[in-house]
Motif scaffolding. Structure first.
Motif, PDB file in Angstrom:
ATOM      1  N   GLU A  21       0.843  -1.205   0.000  1.00 20.26           N
ATOM      2  CA  GLU A  21       0.000   0.000   0.000  1.00 20.26           C
ATOM      3  C   GLU A  21       0.875   1.252   0.000  1.00 20.26           C
ATOM      4  O   GLU A  21       0.652   2.181  -0.773  1.00 20.26           O
ATOM      5  N   GLY A  24       2.220   2.135  -3.275  1.00 13.97           N
ATOM      6  CA  GLY A  24       1.226   2.465  -4.297  1.00 13.97           C
ATOM      7  C   GLY A  24       0.804   1.272  -5.137  1.00 13.97           C
ATOM      8  O   GLY A  24       0.275   1.451  -6.238  1.00 13.97           O
ATOM      9  N   HIS A  27      -4.587  -0.346  -3.171  1.00 13.98           N
ATOM     10  CA  HIS A  27      -5.352   0.859  -2.853  1.00 13.98           C
ATOM     11  C   HIS A  27      -6.621   0.497  -2.085  1.00 13.98           C
ATOM     12  O   HIS A  27      -7.721   0.514  -2.647  1.00 13.98           O
ATOM     13  N   ARG A  63       4.593  -0.702  -9.899  1.00 14.89           N
ATOM     14  CA  ARG A  63       3.539   0.304  -9.705  1.00 14.89           C
ATOM     15  C   ARG A  63       3.116   0.902 -11.043  1.00 14.89           C
ATOM     16  O   ARG A  63       1.946   1.144 -11.280  1.00 14.89           O
TER      17      ARG A  63
END
Length: 131
Positions: A21, A24, A27, A63
């Motif tokens: 988390e 990123g 979420h 990410r």
């Protein structure tokens, strides 16, 4: 689902899920009490992240590219995207460059080792391995 449930379903520790988390990669929604609530798709997302980490990609790269994939494990498939293809090609080139450099080093050391291990190799008694 709560973080503990996601952890049980994916086999990934809650600490690592929080790290994902922070990076990123996941979420979750925050409930009024502050608890994390993960959507059902988070199981697949965690599996994608794990697969890509095993492939040697950094969390920064993951990410950027994980939204460009569907499925996980054997069903992991890219969504056609020229930027994704270019990024992956760059990563492959970089990995190959590192492999080539390590191969050259290995071959050089092997050459010295084989010469030193040959029967009858000259020894003046003053050659010792440095620690």
């Amino acid at each position: 689902m709560k973080i503990g449930t996601l952890s049980l379903r994916t086999g990934v520790s809650t600490r690592l899920l929080r790290y994902y988390e922070q990076q990123g990669l996941l979420h979750p929604h925050r409930e009024a009490n502050g608890y994390r609530s993960y959507p059902e798709g988070s199981v697949e997302r965690v599996e994608q992240v794990r697969d890509l980490l095993k492939a040697g990609l950094s969390t920064q790269i993951i990410r950027d590219i994980v939204p460009c994939f569907t499925g996980s494990g054997e069903t992991l498939r890219p969504i056609a995207d020229p930027v994704l293809a270019a990024n992956l090609a760059h990563e492959l080139t970089d990995i190959q460059r590192r492999i080539d450099a390590l191969t050259d080093k290995r071959d050089a050391i092997r050459s010295y080792f084989e010469a030193a291990a040959m029967p009858g190799a000259a020894s003046d008694g003053g050659c010792t391995a440095a620690s």
